[in-house]
Design an enzyme around this catalytic site. Structure first.
Site, mmCIF file in Angstrom:
data_model
loop_
_atom_site.group_PDB
_atom_site.id
_atom_site.type_symbol
_atom_site.label_atom_id
_atom_site.label_comp_id
_atom_site.label_asym_id
_atom_site.label_seq_id
_atom_site.Cartn_x
_atom_site.Cartn_y
_atom_site.Cartn_z
ATOM 1 N N GLU A 116 0.822 -1.202 0.000
ATOM 2 C CA GLU A 116 0.000 0.000 0.000
ATOM 3 C C GLU A 116 0.862 1.260 0.000
ATOM 4 O O GLU A 116 1.935 1.302 0.603
ATOM 5 C CB GLU A 116 -0.940 0.001 1.209
ATOM 6 C CG GLU A 116 -2.013 -1.078 1.097
ATOM 7 C CD GLU A 116 -3.055 -1.019 2.190
ATOM 8 O OE1 GLU A 116 -4.231 -1.320 1.892
ATOM 9 O OE2 GLU A 116 -2.706 -0.667 3.340
ATOM 10 N N CYS A 131 3.563 8.584 0.750
ATOM 11 C CA CYS A 131 4.093 7.648 1.749
ATOM 12 C C CYS A 131 4.308 6.303 1.071
ATOM 13 O O CYS A 131 3.357 5.618 0.680
ATOM 14 C CB CYS A 131 3.095 7.526 2.901
ATOM 15 S SG CYS A 131 3.643 6.449 4.239
ATOM 16 N N CYS A 138 6.208 -6.539 6.816
ATOM 17 C CA CYS A 138 7.268 -5.870 7.573
ATOM 18 C C CYS A 138 8.086 -6.901 8.319
ATOM 19 O O CYS A 138 7.559 -7.887 8.843
ATOM 20 C CB CYS A 138 6.672 -4.861 8.556
ATOM 21 S SG CYS A 138 7.925 -3.853 9.391
ATOM 22 N N CYS A 142 6.133 -4.472 15.596
ATOM 23 C CA CYS A 142 5.765 -3.475 16.594
ATOM 24 C C CYS A 142 4.317 -3.700 17.014
ATOM 25 O O CYS A 142 3.430 -3.861 16.170
ATOM 26 C CB CYS A 142 5.957 -2.068 16.035
ATOM 27 S SG CYS A 142 7.676 -1.718 15.560
ATOM 28 N N CYS A 145 1.278 -1.597 15.582
ATOM 29 C CA CYS A 145 1.245 -1.375 14.137
ATOM 30 C C CYS A 145 0.554 -2.532 13.420
ATOM 31 O O CYS A 145 0.935 -3.693 13.586
ATOM 32 C CB CYS A 145 2.674 -1.207 13.613
ATOM 33 S SG CYS A 145 2.764 -0.881 11.845
ATOM 34 N N CYS A 369 -1.325 6.432 9.940
ATOM 35 C CA CYS A 369 -0.077 5.850 10.436
ATOM 36 C C CYS A 369 -0.341 4.560 11.201
ATOM 37 O O CYS A 369 -1.168 4.515 12.114
ATOM 38 C CB CYS A 369 0.600 6.870 11.346
ATOM 39 S SG CYS A 369 2.145 6.309 12.060
#
Length: 384
Positions: A116, A131, A138, A142, A145, A369
């Site tokens: 994305e 962005c 990933c 985290c 997230c 975010c």
């Protein structure tokens, strides 16, 4: 940090490398090649080095994908190039536009994997930030997230990284018009999408060098920000070789808490991370390091933690972005109250650091975010 540690990181990245930039019919992708690689590819079909400058202009300055539209190149050569090469883009599988005009692209790559990309407009200045993702999924996990719940599928290649920005430009028609009028809505790149950029450093660096090339896209390094969770061995190299702006996902001021919510901290604890920030070559009063701090209610948002944050970053040219937590399905955290956000921000500002509270953008389409995620899955085993 030793060169061997950097080598280990780069070797691990190779396990998640992108597929070759070659189509099933044998044609080679030109996007993502360096000037030297493009010159070599053209030499292999008998073309002189000056052709590289022509193609570079059409691909990166004009945004042209069809060789037949490259009017400074003779038609026989256009046909020859089309037989052997392609100028591609990731495919926008879906495009969503938020009520606040944030736009989220789900880009699908040639192997079917997806990532994305988000465009965040700033209508006050008639510009905005793209962005960009650096990985499918990933490599980190985290706790706050959404992307981290997906796991790492693979790294994105150079063409796939720079292609996100080019495809976003396509969407907004932001290439030079026949009359030479070029809007500048997409004025900034932030490597803050899916993935940890410094765990895919080689591809990210190659892509940003293409973006910064003055005869192509021509975006200044001052308009590029790379966000890292703290891959300390690669931070020095990034500063020395790219010199882009640095953003650090800090989110906690005590190792025991950061170990929990940003597990990378177990490898590179806060003291090592802050030391790397102090060394970062591009940091100055004019180009401050941004510390990103997601505010989690009752977890990391106390006034004592605000004071410790100020102590940690004292002497660093810095600002602190306070980010209200953006909930996602299944998340275990709550956003801090507005009152606590304001108290935290005031302590940081009173110490002399800019401390804006970043208002969520695109939350209604899961584009804010920490909310990015796709359904891509890894399909091949990873070596131990």
């Amino acid at each position: 940090m030793t060169p061997s540690e950097r080598d280990r990181i780069l070797a691990k990245a190779a396990l998640f490398s992108p597929p070759p930039a070659v189509l099933a019919d044998g044609r080679r992708e030109l996007v993502g090649l360096s000037r030297e690689e493009m010159t070599q590819a053209l030499a292999e079909i008998g073309e002189k080095p000056f052709r590289t400058k022509q193609l570079w202009h059409w691909i990166y300055h004009q945004g042209v994908t069809d060789f037949a539209r490259m009017s400074s190149i003779a038609k026989p050569l256009q046909a020859k190039l089309a037989e052997r090469f392609v100028v591609g883009r990731p495919v926008a599988a879906t495009v969503q536009t938020s009520s606040d005009e944030t736009r989220k692209f789900l880009f699908r790559f040639r192997d079917g994997q997806e990532a994305e990309t988000v465009y965040i407009p700033d209508r006050r200045e008639d510009r905005g930030a793209v962005c960009i993702s650096s990985q499918v999924g990933c490599t980190l996990s985290c706790r706050f997230c959404h992307t981290g719940t997906q796991g790492l599928v693979r790294n994105l290649g150079t063409a796939e990284i720079v292609g996100q920005f080019m495809a976003a430009r396509d969407s907004y028609g932001e290439w030079p018009s026949p009359r030479g009028e070029t809007p500048r809505l997409l004025s900034t790149i932030v490597l803050m999408g899916m993935g940890e950029p410094l765990y895919n450093y080689d591809n990210v660096a190659r892509a940003m060098r293409i973006v910064m090339d003055g005869e192509g896209i021509g975006l200044s390094r001052r308009r590029i920000t790379l966000s890292t969770s703290g891959v300390v061995p690669m931070m020095d190299r990034c500063g020395e070789e790219l010199g882009v702006n640095l953003a650090v996902s800090l989110h906690a001021v005590r190792d025991e808490l950061r170990d929990e919510i940003v597990p990378l901290n177990r490898k590179y604890p806060i003291a090592e991370l802050i030391a790397a920030c102090r060394r970062y070559p591009a940091a100055s009063n004019a180009r401050r390091i941004t510390f990103e701090y997601v505010m989690l209610r009752g977890v990391n948002d106390s006034e004592a933690e605000a004071r410790e944050l100020v102590r940690l970053i004292a002497g660093i040219p810095a600002k602190v972005n306070l980010i209200p937590f953006n909930p996602w399905p299944g998340s275990a955290y709550l956003p801090s109250t507005r009152e606590q956000l304001d108290r935290f921000a005031q302590i940081v500002m009173d110490a002399g650091f800019a401390s804006p509270i970043r208002m969520p953008r695109g939350r209604d389409i899961l584009a804010a975010c920490g909310q990015l995620r796709t359904e891509s899955r890894r399909t091949r085993p990873v070596a131990a």
